[in-house]
Write an enzyme that holds these catalytic residues in place. Structure first.
Site, PDB file in Angstrom:
ATOM      1  N   ALA A 206     -40.151 -37.876  48.913  1.00 24.60           N
ATOM      2  CA  ALA A 206     -39.618 -38.960  49.497  1.00 24.60           C
ATOM      3  C   ALA A 206     -40.911 -39.761  49.613  1.00 24.60           C
ATOM      4  CB  ALA A 206     -39.406 -38.536  51.066  1.00 24.60           C
ATOM      5  N   ASN A 207     -40.868 -41.132  50.302  1.00 23.99           N
ATOM      6  CA  ASN A 207     -41.760 -41.873  50.395  1.00 23.99           C
ATOM      7  C   ASN A 207     -41.557 -42.500  51.720  1.00 23.99           C
ATOM      8  OD1 ASN A 207     -40.509 -44.588  50.440  1.00 23.99           O
ATOM      9  ND2 ASN A 207     -39.668 -43.601  48.292  1.00 23.99           N
ATOM     10  N   ARG A 208     -42.664 -43.467  52.107  1.00 22.54           N
ATOM     11  CA  ARG A 208     -42.568 -43.635  53.775  1.00 22.54           C
ATOM     12  C   ARG A 208     -42.004 -45.001  54.248  1.00 22.54           C
ATOM     13  NH1 ARG A 208     -48.685 -41.798  54.302  1.00 22.54           N
ATOM     14  NH2 ARG A 208     -49.117 -43.889  54.077  1.00 22.54           N
TER      15      ARG A 208
END
Ligand code: CTP
Length: 401
Positions: A206-208
């Protein structure tokens, strides 16, 4: 946004009266002149001084006395650009429906031709009572703008429908009613959030990205009259009037974006797409006892580049560029390579900028034009600048900066 607009803010007697203070502050921040009117019931819940301090003039309560006019019952409504009642109790809704004028607020509601926004707040039993349902339906039919309450915690610890809508949403809807409608009839699709690529049944890459900038762009486009689809990976409620399509992976985002882009006039890729994904996600959960897994990765499709290749004449395509170095050169390269009309570039290493913040600082780049810098501002303000630029592109005008 609301500069020069005069808004009568009517506050009636409910626990949510305290939220009127926040609504007033936000309206004033947006440039409005807020004329606060409290009913006798509201005074049980909120001090006049508090609301007066955060409005543009002292609170009005009295039908018979006013510092500058002998006829406050008609003056306030005649001068207003909008009458906003928040919170609105079952009583004020019923009085407004039958045209009963007993105090300054009910008089003001009748003595106006300005648009009226009603933001109900009450217990679920009351909100669902047939008489309230009927009154609301009649008001809606007459063109009154109803901001439906949310579900959530109510006074006394009860939970259900009837909680005053979020002040941010109320103010956005007021801006939508009074602000420019320069995207009326235009179809806009916006992507938001970060994609999640499965490693196994429970784990993801995932990413932020919080999705906040994409949501703000969708909300701003809707407020200016566009028909908006928001393709999102994050679990946030859709802004008012926006159609939400929930997706998870880059592949799902890609097909949702292409489906919308086939018909839409404006396409905005604000989502942070994973550049790599596991080639073969495991069906079950990878077990520790099997040792460190080797996860083979493959590139995801560049969705924006694909949308650029399929772009129809007249369609406006907007991309983002998240950079840590050489912002302008990298953003300009993405503008050209992906056939974009506008790139919103941000230096994600700067303080207060990009992922998870409520603020952003961006540079807007258009082919052949000077870059336009937007200094650190709320994501809604950045959204406004992006939409202004999109409107300019559609009109064929160059940036005037
Ligand atoms: N984007 C996309 N599909 C991808 C990767 C990015 O559609 N697989 C889009 C993003 O939504 C954004 C733009 O491309 O609008 C630029 O994304 P960014 O991450 O800044 O750049 P990349 O093109 O991925 O290049 P790099 O990571 O090398 O900077």
């Amino acid at each position: 946004m609301l500069t020069g607009k005069r808004i009568v803010l009517g506050v009636t007697g409910g626990i949510a009266a305290y939220k009127a203070v926040e609504i007033s502050r936000r309206l004033v921040d947006a440039g409005a002149h807020v004329v606060p009117v409290m009913t006798a019931g509201a005074e049980h819940f909120l001090g006049r001084t508090t609301l007066s301090a955060l409005a543009s003039e002292p609170v009005h309560t009295d039908l018979w006395q006013h510092p500058t006019t002998a006829i406050p019952h008609t003056k306030l409504g005649q001068e207003a650009d909008l009458i906003l009642v928040a919170p609105a109790t079952a009583r004020i809704i019923a009085a407004y429906r039958i045209g009963l004028s007993t105090d300054l607020l009910t008089n003001t509601l009748l003595a106006t031709r300005a648009p009226v926004m009603i933001c109900p707040a009450m217990h679920t039993e009351m909100w669902e009572h047939p008489s309230v349902v009927d009154n609301i339906a009649v008001l809606r039919d007459r063109g009154v703008h109803i901001v439906d309450p949310d579900e959530g915690r109510l006074a006394g610890g009860d939970v259900g429908a009837g909680r005053l809508a979020d002040p941010e949403r109320i103010v956005a809807e007021a801006i939508g009613l009074l602000g420019p409608r320069d995207l009326e009839g235009v179809r806009v699709v916006v992507s938001a959030g970060g994609t999640r690529e499965p490693i196994d049944a429970v784990r993801v890459i995932a990413n932020r990205s919080s999705g906040k900038q994409g949501y703000a762009i969708a909300a701003e486009a809707a407020a200016r009259g566009a028909e908006v689809t928001l393709v999102s990976t994050v679990d946030l409620p859709a802004p008012a009037g926006v159609r939400l399509v929930e997706v998870d992976t880059a592949a799902a985002l890609q097909s949702a974006m292409h489906a919308a882009a086939d018909t839409d006039d404006v396409v905005v890729m604000a989502a942070a797409v994973a550049d790599f994904r596991p080639v073969r996600p495991a069906d079950g959960k990878l077990k520790k006892r099997d040792g460190l897994p080797e996860i083979a990765l493959e590139p995801t499709p560049d969705i924006l580049a694909g949308l650029g290749a399929a772009k129809r004449p007249g369609q406006v395509l907007v991309g983002f560029a998240a950079e840590t170095d050489d912002l302008l050169a990298n953003a300009a390269a993405k503008l050209a390579a992906k056939h974009l009309d506008l790139v919103v570039a941000n230096d994600v290493s700067a303080p207060g900028v990009g992922f998870a913040h409520d603020t952003n600082a961006v540079t807007l780049l258009r082919p052949g034009a000077e870059p336009v810098e937007i200094d650190l501002a709320s994501k809604r303000d950045v959204a406004r600048a992006v939409i202004n630029s999109i409107v300019d592109i559609r009109r064929g005008t160059r940036p005037d900066h």
